[in-house]
Design a protein around this motif. Structure first.
Motif, PDB file in Angstrom:
ATOM      1  N   VAL A   1       0.823  -1.240   0.108  1.00  0.00           N
ATOM      2  CA  VAL A   1       0.021  -0.041   0.092  1.00  0.00           C
ATOM      3  C   VAL A   1       0.729   1.107   0.063  1.00  0.00           C
ATOM      4  O   VAL A   1       0.435   2.276  -0.662  1.00  0.00           O
ATOM      5  CB  VAL A   1      -1.119  -0.035   1.040  1.00  0.00           C
ATOM      6  N   ARG A   2       1.838   1.311   0.685  1.00  0.00           N
ATOM      7  CA  ARG A   2       2.876   2.323   0.840  1.00  0.00           C
ATOM      8  C   ARG A   2       3.451   2.599  -0.645  1.00  0.00           C
ATOM      9  O   ARG A   2       3.408   3.772  -1.119  1.00  0.00           O
ATOM     10  CB  ARG A   2       3.866   2.344   1.768  1.00  0.00           C
ATOM     11  N   ILE A   3       3.742   1.538  -1.305  1.00  0.00           N
ATOM     12  CA  ILE A   3       4.646   1.549  -2.417  1.00  0.00           C
ATOM     13  C   ILE A   3       3.530   2.166  -3.623  1.00  0.00           C
ATOM     14  O   ILE A   3       3.761   2.906  -4.239  1.00  0.00           O
ATOM     15  CB  ILE A   3       5.013   0.497  -3.141  1.00  0.00           C
ATOM     16  N   GLN A   4       2.374   1.662  -3.437  1.00  0.00           N
ATOM     17  CA  GLN A   4       1.384   2.081  -4.385  1.00  0.00           C
ATOM     18  C   GLN A   4       0.677   3.458  -4.346  1.00  0.00           C
ATOM     19  O   GLN A   4       0.262   3.958  -5.399  1.00  0.00           O
ATOM     20  CB  GLN A   4       0.247   1.050  -4.526  1.00  0.00           C
ATOM     21  N   THR A   5       0.509   3.773  -2.885  1.00  0.00           N
ATOM     22  CA  THR A   5      -0.226   5.124  -2.678  1.00  0.00           C
ATOM     23  C   THR A   5       0.468   6.500  -2.384  1.00  0.00           C
ATOM     24  O   THR A   5       0.027   7.315  -2.115  1.00  0.00           O
ATOM     25  CB  THR A   5      -1.232   4.880  -1.777  1.00  0.00           C
ATOM     26  N   GLN A   6       1.703   6.052  -1.981  1.00  0.00           N
ATOM     27  CA  GLN A   6       2.592   7.382  -1.388  1.00  0.00           C
ATOM     28  C   GLN A   6       3.905   7.727  -2.598  1.00  0.00           C
ATOM     29  O   GLN A   6       4.702   6.984  -2.639  1.00  0.00           O
ATOM     30  CB  GLN A   6       3.109   7.040  -0.189  1.00  0.00           C
ATOM     31  N   PRO A   7       3.434   8.522  -3.341  1.00  0.00           N
ATOM     32  CA  PRO A   7       4.511   8.854  -4.464  1.00  0.00           C
ATOM     33  C   PRO A   7       5.762   9.311  -3.736  1.00  0.00           C
ATOM     34  O   PRO A   7       5.868  10.030  -3.135  1.00  0.00           O
ATOM     35  CB  PRO A   7       3.821  10.048  -5.289  1.00  0.00           C
ATOM     36  N   GLY A   8       6.979   8.897  -4.248  1.00  0.00           N
ATOM     37  CA  GLY A   8       8.237   8.978  -3.675  1.00  0.00           C
ATOM     38  C   GLY A   8       8.661   8.278  -2.568  1.00  0.00           C
ATOM     39  O   GLY A   8       9.770   8.407  -2.209  1.00  0.00           O
ATOM     40  N   TYR A   9       7.645   7.531  -1.762  1.00  0.00           N
ATOM     41  CA  TYR A   9       8.123   6.896  -0.503  1.00  0.00           C
ATOM     42  C   TYR A   9       8.992   5.730  -0.905  1.00  0.00           C
ATOM     43  O   TYR A   9      10.012   5.731  -0.302  1.00  0.00           O
ATOM     44  CB  TYR A   9       6.666   6.216   0.117  1.00  0.00           C
ATOM     45  N   ALA A  10       8.704   4.904  -2.003  1.00  0.00           N
ATOM     46  CA  ALA A  10       9.611   3.708  -2.219  1.00  0.00           C
ATOM     47  C   ALA A  10       8.792   3.156  -3.667  1.00  0.00           C
ATOM     48  O   ALA A  10       7.836   3.194  -3.606  1.00  0.00           O
ATOM     49  CB  ALA A  10       9.587   2.579  -1.424  1.00  0.00           C
ATOM     50  N   ASN A  11       9.698   2.695  -4.440  1.00  0.00           N
ATOM     51  CA  ASN A  11       9.681   2.037  -5.682  1.00  0.00           C
ATOM     52  C   ASN A  11       9.489   0.584  -5.245  1.00  0.00           C
ATOM     53  O   ASN A  11       8.861  -0.271  -6.496  1.00  0.00           O
ATOM     54  CB  ASN A  11      10.356   2.548  -6.666  1.00  0.00           C
TER      55      ASN A  11
ATOM     56  N   ALA B   1      10.880  -0.133   0.646  1.00  0.00           N
ATOM     57  CA  ALA B   1       9.979   0.075   1.643  1.00  0.00           C
ATOM     58  C   ALA B   1      10.144  -0.274   3.020  1.00  0.00           C
ATOM     59  O   ALA B   1       9.971   0.281   4.082  1.00  0.00           O
ATOM     60  CB  ALA B   1       8.616  -0.431   0.884  1.00  0.00           C
ATOM     61  N   VAL B   2      10.720  -1.689   3.232  1.00  0.00           N
ATOM     62  CA  VAL B   2      10.807  -2.551   4.301  1.00  0.00           C
ATOM     63  C   VAL B   2      11.623  -1.568   5.598  1.00  0.00           C
ATOM     64  O   VAL B   2      11.246  -1.433   6.236  1.00  0.00           O
ATOM     65  CB  VAL B   2      11.091  -3.838   4.258  1.00  0.00           C
ATOM     66  N   PRO B   3      12.952  -1.384   4.814  1.00  0.00           N
ATOM     67  CA  PRO B   3      13.586  -0.706   5.857  1.00  0.00           C
ATOM     68  C   PRO B   3      13.242   0.633   6.344  1.00  0.00           C
ATOM     69  O   PRO B   3      13.647   1.080   7.397  1.00  0.00           O
ATOM     70  CB  PRO B   3      15.139  -0.734   5.310  1.00  0.00           C
ATOM     71  N   LYS B   4      12.786   1.275   5.354  1.00  0.00           N
ATOM     72  CA  LYS B   4      12.009   2.700   5.435  1.00  0.00           C
ATOM     73  C   LYS B   4      10.952   2.576   6.539  1.00  0.00           C
ATOM     74  O   LYS B   4      10.903   3.551   7.482  1.00  0.00           O
ATOM     75  CB  LYS B   4      11.728   3.426   4.088  1.00  0.00           C
ATOM     76  N   MET B   5      10.192   1.521   6.103  1.00  0.00           N
ATOM     77  CA  MET B   5       8.877   1.702   7.395  1.00  0.00           C
ATOM     78  C   MET B   5       9.540   1.090   8.735  1.00  0.00           C
ATOM     79  O   MET B   5       9.134   1.788   9.699  1.00  0.00           O
ATOM     80  CB  MET B   5       8.000   0.468   6.701  1.00  0.00           C
ATOM     81  N   PHE B   6      10.463   0.382   8.794  1.00  0.00           N
ATOM     82  CA  PHE B   6      10.960  -0.245  10.023  1.00  0.00           C
ATOM     83  C   PHE B   6      11.527   1.066  10.858  1.00  0.00           C
ATOM     84  O   PHE B   6      11.522   1.085  12.000  1.00  0.00           O
ATOM     85  CB  PHE B   6      11.830  -1.148   9.845  1.00  0.00           C
ATOM     86  N   GLY B   7      12.396   1.755  10.029  1.00  0.00           N
ATOM     87  CA  GLY B   7      13.274   2.861  10.350  1.00  0.00           C
ATOM     88  C   GLY B   7      12.375   4.091  11.157  1.00  0.00           C
ATOM     89  O   GLY B   7      12.456   4.604  12.162  1.00  0.00           O
ATOM     90  N   GLU B   8      11.034   4.127  10.456  1.00  0.00           N
ATOM     91  CA  GLU B   8      10.200   5.197  10.733  1.00  0.00           C
ATOM     92  C   GLU B   8       9.380   4.821  12.143  1.00  0.00           C
ATOM     93  O   GLU B   8       9.067   5.685  12.706  1.00  0.00           O
ATOM     94  CB  GLU B   8       9.287   5.648   9.638  1.00  0.00           C
ATOM     95  N   GLU B   9       8.850   3.675  11.847  1.00  0.00           N
ATOM     96  CA  GLU B   9       7.579   3.338  12.775  1.00  0.00           C
ATOM     97  C   GLU B   9       8.069   2.089  13.729  1.00  0.00           C
ATOM     98  O   GLU B   9       7.083   1.436  14.279  1.00  0.00           O
ATOM     99  CB  GLU B   9       6.490   3.221  12.125  1.00  0.00           C
TER     100      GLU B   9
END
Length: 173
Positions: free
Chosen positions: A135-145, A150-158
């Motif tokens: 969902v983050r990849i598909q709906t948040q432009p620029g978050y992760a491709n 996505a996984v390390p970024k999500m873990f690092g943030e939350e």
């Protein structure tokens, strides 16, 4: 006469493989449609309809953009299918043994519903991390491709909670 004995480890493994193939492959095949649906939910002004959503996505990201989120979809729904199909059989046999042969037959519909709900409980836990990344990849432009981004970024943030926020809604579904 049979490919394996009912209730054997091979039986459960074959059920799990059936789940991986049926859930993982089918959900991955419809990633473009799921991507557009998710984007329509998040930004209805930009993605006004299914056809408009496909058009906007292709214009902005090319045809390759329609495949965004394929990896977490394949992994997540494969894990869900493995648990759903495999654990359903485990719980069906477990609950049937607890009830006894006659009661298991008399109460078979309830037994199947209980086995299904129990399997889905664990299947959704297996699905949730990949669904969150998708969902983050598909709906948040620029978050992760990609999933790897996505996984390390999500873990690092939350922390680990980022991957399981969606479990309760999955259970409610």
């Amino acid at each position: 006469e049979y490919s394996c004995e009912y209730g054997s480890l091979k039986f459960y493994a074959l059920c799990g493989v059936g789940g991986v193939l049926s859930c993982g492959l089918t959900h991955t095949a419809v990633v473009p449609l799921d991507l557009v649906k998710c984007r329509m939910q998040v930004d209805p002004q930009k993605y006004k309809s299914i056809f408009n959503g496909f058009s906007v996505t292709v214009k902005e990201d090319g045809f390759r953009g329609l495949a965004k989120g394929w990896a977490p979809t394949f992994i997540g729904y494969s894990m869900q299918g493995l648990c759903k199909f495999g654990f359903y059989e485990v719980f069906k046999i477990l609950y049937g043994n607890m009830l006894g042969e006659e009661n298991a037959y008399l109460w078979r519909t309830s037994l199947y519903l209980a086995a299904s709900a129990s399997a889905e409980f664990f299947a959704d836990i297996a699905l949730a991390p990949m669904e969150a990344a998708k969902v983050r990849i598909q709906t948040q432009p620029g978050y992760a491709n990609t999933l790897r981004q996505a996984v390390p970024k999500m873990f690092g943030e939350e922390g680990i909670w980022a991957f399981y926020k969606g479990v309760a809604p999955l259970w409610m579904r």
